[in-house]
Design an enzyme around this catalytic site. Structure first.
Site, PDB file in Angstrom:
ATOM      1  N   GLY A  46     -10.078   8.112  -4.477  1.00 50.67           N
ATOM      2  CA  GLY A  46      -9.006   7.282  -3.625  1.00 50.67           C
ATOM      3  C   GLY A  46      -9.296   5.760  -3.546  1.00 50.67           C
ATOM      4  O   GLY A  46     -10.233   5.493  -3.442  1.00 50.67           O
ATOM      5  N   GLN A  51      -8.298  -2.709  -0.278  1.00 50.98           N
ATOM      6  CA  GLN A  51      -9.839  -2.618  -0.810  1.00 50.98           C
ATOM      7  C   GLN A  51      -9.915  -3.332  -2.159  1.00 50.98           C
ATOM      8  O   GLN A  51     -11.016  -3.744  -2.666  1.00 50.98           O
ATOM      9  CB  GLN A  51     -10.139  -1.087  -1.211  1.00 50.98           C
ATOM     10  CG  GLN A  51     -10.275  -0.459   0.115  1.00 50.98           C
ATOM     11  CD  GLN A  51     -10.670   1.189  -0.281  1.00 50.98           C
ATOM     12  OE1 GLN A  51      -9.819   1.715  -0.479  1.00 50.98           O
ATOM     13  NE2 GLN A  51     -11.908   1.433  -0.385  1.00 50.98           N
ATOM     14  N   CYS A  90     -16.557   5.751   1.523  1.00 47.14           N
ATOM     15  CA  CYS A  90     -15.616   4.994   1.331  1.00 47.14           C
ATOM     16  C   CYS A  90     -16.153   3.699   0.446  1.00 47.14           C
ATOM     17  O   CYS A  90     -17.375   3.207   0.592  1.00 47.14           O
ATOM     18  CB  CYS A  90     -15.212   4.365   2.840  1.00 47.14           C
ATOM     19  SG  CYS A  90     -14.016   3.163   2.524  1.00 47.14           S
ATOM     20  N   LEU A  91     -15.409   3.451  -0.688  1.00 44.25           N
ATOM     21  CA  LEU A  91     -15.782   2.339  -1.639  1.00 44.25           C
ATOM     22  C   LEU A  91     -16.190   1.138  -0.722  1.00 44.25           C
ATOM     23  O   LEU A  91     -17.244   0.271  -1.223  1.00 44.25           O
ATOM     24  CB  LEU A  91     -14.648   2.211  -2.758  1.00 44.25           C
ATOM     25  CG  LEU A  91     -14.599   3.299  -3.559  1.00 44.25           C
ATOM     26  CD1 LEU A  91     -13.333   3.067  -4.459  1.00 44.25           C
ATOM     27  CD2 LEU A  91     -15.663   3.778  -4.325  1.00 44.25           C
ATOM     28  N   HIS A 132      -6.978   9.350   4.746  1.00 40.65           N
ATOM     29  CA  HIS A 132      -8.039   8.284   4.514  1.00 40.65           C
ATOM     30  C   HIS A 132      -7.518   7.043   3.944  1.00 40.65           C
ATOM     31  O   HIS A 132      -7.687   6.021   4.594  1.00 40.65           O
ATOM     32  CB  HIS A 132      -9.421   8.797   3.931  1.00 40.65           C
ATOM     33  CG  HIS A 132     -10.540   7.697   3.392  1.00 40.65           C
ATOM     34  ND1 HIS A 132     -11.766   7.807   4.323  1.00 40.65           N
ATOM     35  CD2 HIS A 132     -10.595   6.540   3.029  1.00 40.65           C
ATOM     36  CE1 HIS A 132     -12.240   7.007   3.839  1.00 40.65           C
ATOM     37  NE2 HIS A 132     -11.729   6.010   2.977  1.00 40.65           N
ATOM     38  N   GLU A 133      -6.935   7.289   2.909  1.00 38.66           N
ATOM     39  CA  GLU A 133      -6.449   6.103   2.113  1.00 38.66           C
ATOM     40  C   GLU A 133      -5.141   5.304   3.071  1.00 38.66           C
ATOM     41  O   GLU A 133      -4.944   4.260   3.094  1.00 38.66           O
ATOM     42  CB  GLU A 133      -5.790   6.363   0.620  1.00 38.66           C
ATOM     43  CG  GLU A 133      -6.971   6.932   0.052  1.00 38.66           C
ATOM     44  CD  GLU A 133      -8.117   5.932  -0.083  1.00 38.66           C
ATOM     45  OE1 GLU A 133      -7.986   4.633   0.219  1.00 38.66           O
ATOM     46  OE2 GLU A 133      -9.509   6.501  -0.332  1.00 38.66           O
ATOM     47  N   HIS A 136      -6.336   2.915   5.577  1.00 37.48           N
ATOM     48  CA  HIS A 136      -6.398   1.733   5.184  1.00 37.48           C
ATOM     49  C   HIS A 136      -5.266   1.089   5.225  1.00 37.48           C
ATOM     50  O   HIS A 136      -5.347  -0.233   5.379  1.00 37.48           O
ATOM     51  CB  HIS A 136      -6.951   1.754   3.578  1.00 37.48           C
ATOM     52  CG  HIS A 136      -8.291   2.047   3.559  1.00 37.48           C
ATOM     53  ND1 HIS A 136      -9.331   1.206   4.020  1.00 37.48           N
ATOM     54  CD2 HIS A 136      -9.004   2.892   2.626  1.00 37.48           C
ATOM     55  CE1 HIS A 136     -10.500   1.441   3.713  1.00 37.48           C
ATOM     56  NE2 HIS A 136     -10.302   2.614   3.027  1.00 37.48           N
TER      57      HIS A 136
END
Length: 164
Positions: A46, A51, A90-91, A132-133, A136
């Protein structure tokens, strides 16, 4: 294929609410494609627009080929049920992992790249990835919800131990 740099914490954009997309332009379509390439190149499941330094309500999720790709413009969770705890990463937080409590089942409403509106029911890890996304997009970070931190070296062992 255009890869975008991943914004890393503590960049302010990660903690700032995003703007609604008012029109699906060629730039938005290109952003969706670039976000996908960036997510895949970084082994993500994701990615959210903040991000890649874009303060827009856009997020992508693709767990695997079976679930397929969800390109979500202006997504919102309209229903939540249950609770589960599982591991997240997470990225934007390299080598940070931890357990997080989330709703087990959700319904998410969004617009796709063609302007069509969808409501998707999700449970388990797909529901977790959506939550999660979408957080953000509201400037919320999974690190604020971590119950137990998991050392990156211990992640594989933890995952094996907690397989269902």
């Amino acid at each position: 294929m255009a890869l975008l740099p991943i914004v890393k914490y503590p960049d302010d954009i990660l903690e700032s609410p995003t703007a609604k997309v008012t029109e699906i332009t060629d730039e938005i379509l290109q952003l969706l494609s670039d976000m996908y390439d960036t997510m895949i190149e970084n082994d993500g499941i994701g990615i959210a627009a903040p991000q890649v330094n874009q303060s827009l309500r856009i997020a992508l999720v693709e767990l695997d080929e079976e679930t397929g790709l969800f390109e979500m413009i202006n997504p919102e969770i309209i229903e939540k049920e249950g609770s589960s705890i599982d591991v997240e990463g997470c990225l934007s937080f390299p080598d940070v992992y931890g357990t997080v409590e989330r709703a087990e089942y959700i319904v998410v409403r969004f617009t796709d790249r063609f302007g069509d509106e969808y409501e998707v029911e999700a449970d388990g890890y797909l529901a977790r990835a959506f939550q999660h996304e979408l957080e953000h997009l509201d400037g919320q970070l999974f690190t604020d919800k971590i119950i137990d931190h998991i050392d990156p070296e211990a992640l594989d062992a933890y995952m094996e131990e907690h397989e269902e």
